[in-house]
Each structure stands twice: as structure tokens, then as C-alpha cells.
Design an enzyme around this catalytic site. Structure first.
Site, PDB file in Angstrom:
ATOM      1  N   ARG A  60      10.093  -0.172  -0.503  1.00  6.21           N
ATOM      2  CA  ARG A  60      10.179   1.283  -0.161  1.00  6.21           C
ATOM      3  C   ARG A  60      11.128   1.631   1.242  1.00  6.21           C
ATOM      4  O   ARG A  60      11.565   2.550   1.236  1.00  6.21           O
ATOM      5  CB  ARG A  60       8.696   2.150   0.108  1.00  6.21           C
ATOM      6  CG  ARG A  60       8.239   2.068  -1.200  1.00  6.21           C
ATOM      7  CD  ARG A  60       6.682   2.890  -1.024  1.00  6.21           C
ATOM      8  NE  ARG A  60       5.837   1.925  -0.325  1.00  6.21           N
ATOM      9  CZ  ARG A  60       4.956   1.078  -0.690  1.00  6.21           C
ATOM     10  NH1 ARG A  60       4.947   0.748  -1.755  1.00  6.21           N
ATOM     11  NH2 ARG A  60       4.101   0.622   0.292  1.00  6.21           N
ATOM     12  N   GLU A  97      -1.187  -4.918   6.447  1.00 12.10           N
ATOM     13  CA  GLU A  97      -2.414  -4.293   6.435  1.00 12.10           C
ATOM     14  C   GLU A  97      -3.244  -4.742   5.165  1.00 12.10           C
ATOM     15  O   GLU A  97      -4.853  -4.813   5.455  1.00 12.10           O
ATOM     16  CB  GLU A  97      -2.273  -2.611   6.185  1.00 12.10           C
ATOM     17  CG  GLU A  97      -3.621  -1.971   6.337  1.00 12.10           C
ATOM     18  CD  GLU A  97      -3.463  -0.168   6.273  1.00 12.10           C
ATOM     19  OE1 GLU A  97      -2.386  -0.112   5.726  1.00 12.10           O
ATOM     20  OE2 GLU A  97      -4.412   0.347   6.013  1.00 12.10           O
TER      21      GLU A  97
HETATM   22  P1  AMP Z   1       2.444  -3.021   8.405  1.00  7.87           P
HETATM   23  O1  AMP Z   1       3.055  -4.257   8.304  1.00  7.87           O
HETATM   24  O2  AMP Z   1       0.862  -3.255   8.619  1.00  7.87           O
HETATM   25  O3  AMP Z   1       2.849  -2.157   9.425  1.00  7.87           O
HETATM   26  O4  AMP Z   1       2.564  -2.349   6.910  1.00  7.87           O
HETATM   27  C1  AMP Z   1       3.756  -1.556   6.643  1.00  7.87           C
HETATM   28  C2  AMP Z   1       4.094  -1.812   5.458  1.00  7.87           C
HETATM   29  O5  AMP Z   1       3.079  -1.783   4.354  1.00  7.87           O
HETATM   30  C3  AMP Z   1       5.058  -0.750   4.827  1.00  7.87           C
HETATM   31  O6  AMP Z   1       6.077  -1.374   4.360  1.00  7.87           O
HETATM   32  C4  AMP Z   1       4.504   0.141   4.042  1.00  7.87           C
HETATM   33  O7  AMP Z   1       5.112   0.376   2.806  1.00  7.87           O
HETATM   34  C5  AMP Z   1       2.920  -0.719   3.441  1.00  7.87           C
HETATM   35  N1  AMP Z   1       1.809  -0.005   3.784  1.00  7.87           N
HETATM   36  C6  AMP Z   1       0.831  -0.506   4.671  1.00  7.87           C
HETATM   37  N2  AMP Z   1      -0.291   0.361   4.779  1.00  7.87           N
HETATM   38  C7  AMP Z   1       0.107   1.502   3.669  1.00  7.87           C
HETATM   39  C8  AMP Z   1      -0.495   2.536   3.595  1.00  7.87           C
HETATM   40  N3  AMP Z   1      -1.882   2.809   3.848  1.00  7.87           N
HETATM   41  N4  AMP Z   1       0.027   3.243   2.625  1.00  7.87           N
HETATM   42  C9  AMP Z   1       1.387   2.992   2.161  1.00  7.87           C
HETATM   43  N5  AMP Z   1       1.909   1.904   2.357  1.00  7.87           N
HETATM   44  C10 AMP Z   1       1.418   1.132   3.338  1.00  7.87           C
END
Ligand code: AMP
Length: 172
Positions: A60, A97
Site C-alpha cells: 500500500r 502490528e
Molecule cells: P507498523 O509496522 O506496526 O507501523 O505497521 C505499519 C504497516 O502495517 C503499514 O504498512 C500498514 O499498511 C500495516 N498496518 C498495520 N496496522 C494496520 C491497521 N490497523 N490497518 C491497516 N493497515 C495496518
């Protein structure tokens, strides 16, 4: 404008696993005016910062990073999951996450000293962007700013990104 954009994002509870509230941006992307407003809004915040290359994360992140690179008149560099890039890579293991994985970037993706803007759709825990910063550092790039359409501030991604210039349009 930010309020309108937020109303275009759809919440999907318990996706991809229980307890995760997924921010579905496809409802924003299919709306031409909203998609344009999202890109223009990010570009406005990016402002006059001097950027040599825009780095975007699979998948994305590509959607936002590529039009921003086009508009800035600079190159776009993809960060991909393990095994997807065909030439020599630098790689890093990272946490997100919901899981953990390996990110890769081509070794010749940028010249040392390049001024880099990192773009993704969403900042959650900051694991993905922290991994991407690591890749840029391996290539001796200089991270100028991190830009995201959405920030889930309750996950405190900013806390692990101290010292970085962070741009976000919509915060939850
Ligand atoms: P993080 O590494 O935890 O900051 O997660 C960010 C990545 O995971 C991004 O590339 C987002 O597209 C995806 N992502 C994490 N949590 C979500 C969420 N609640 N909704 C949509 N995409 C998420």
C-alpha cells in the site's frame, strides 16, 4: 479536508486477526477526489524539503509513494518483502502490528548521501518504517522525512522514531 478524508476510510474489525481494527483505504482510493486530496495533502506537508528519492513499502505504500515521487520529479524506490526483488539486495528483519517479516531493497537503489523521503499508507507500531530506515542507512542514504496518510497514535509509533521528521494527515 482531513475530516472528509477520514470519513472515506473504512474500519474492518478483527482483520486480519482478532483484535486488529483494520483501516481499509480502498474506499478512499476508489474516490478520485479523495485520492487526489490525499496525495495533494501529503505534498503540501512535504513542502520545500529537498528530496532526491522517495522510498515506498510494499504494497500500500507504493500507492502513495509513486505519485508523490512523480510530482516531486524524483525517483521511486520499492521496499519489498523477502525474495521479491530480482537483483542484489540489502535486507532487514522487522516487526509489525500483526507479525514479523523481512524487508529488502536493491543494493543499487540509491547513491550514498541521497536525501530520502519514506512513504507508507499507515504508521502503527513503527516497525515497518524502522526497518525501512535501517535499509536506507545500509545504503548510506539520509532520511529527510517519513510521510503517512494515517497514524494510529495509540500504538505510539512516534516513540520509536525519535528525532525523525514525521508527516501524517489523519490521526486516530
Ligand atoms: P507498523 O509496522 O506496526 O507501523 O505497521 C505499519 C504497516 O502495517 C503499514 O504498512 C500498514 O499498511 C500495516 N498496518 C498495520 N496496522 C494496520 C491497521 N490497523 N490497518 C491497516 N493497515 C495496518
Amino acid at each position: 479536508m482531513t475530516i472528509e478524508l477520514a470519513s472515506k476510510i473504512r474500519d474492518i474489525p478483527d482483520f486480519p486477526k482478532p483484535g486488529i481494527q483494520f483501516k481499509d483505504i480502498t474506499t478512499l482510493l476508489k474516490d478520485g477526489a479523495a485520492f487526489r486530496a490525499a496525495i495533494d495533502g501529503l505534498l503540501e506537508r512535504i513542502g520545500p524539503r529537498k528530496i532526491d528519492v522517495v522510498v515506498g513499502m510494499e504494497s500500500r505504500g507504493f500507492i502513495f509513494a509513486a505519485p508523490i515521487a512523480y510530482k516531486l520529479g524524483v525517483g521511486f524506490v520499492p521496499v519489498r518483502k523477502l525474495g521479491k526483488l530480482p537483483a542484489d539486495v540489502v535486507s532487514v528483519e522487522y516487526e509489525l502490528e500483526y507479525g514479523s517479516a523481512t524487508l529488502e531493497m536493491h543494493k543499487d537503489a540509491m547513491a550514498p548521501g541521497s536525501r530520502v523521503l519514506i512513504v507508507d499508507d499507515l504508521l502503527a507500531t513503527g516497525g515497518t518504517v524502522a526497518g525501512t530506515i535501517e535499509l536506507v542507512k545500509q545504503l548510506k542514504g539520509q532520511v529527510v522525512a517519513l510521510a503517512f496518510l494515517i497514524e494510529l497514535s495509540f500504538l505510539k509509533g512516534r516513540d520509536r522514531l525519535k528525532g525523525y521528521d514525521i508527516i501524517t494527515l489523519i490521526r486516530y
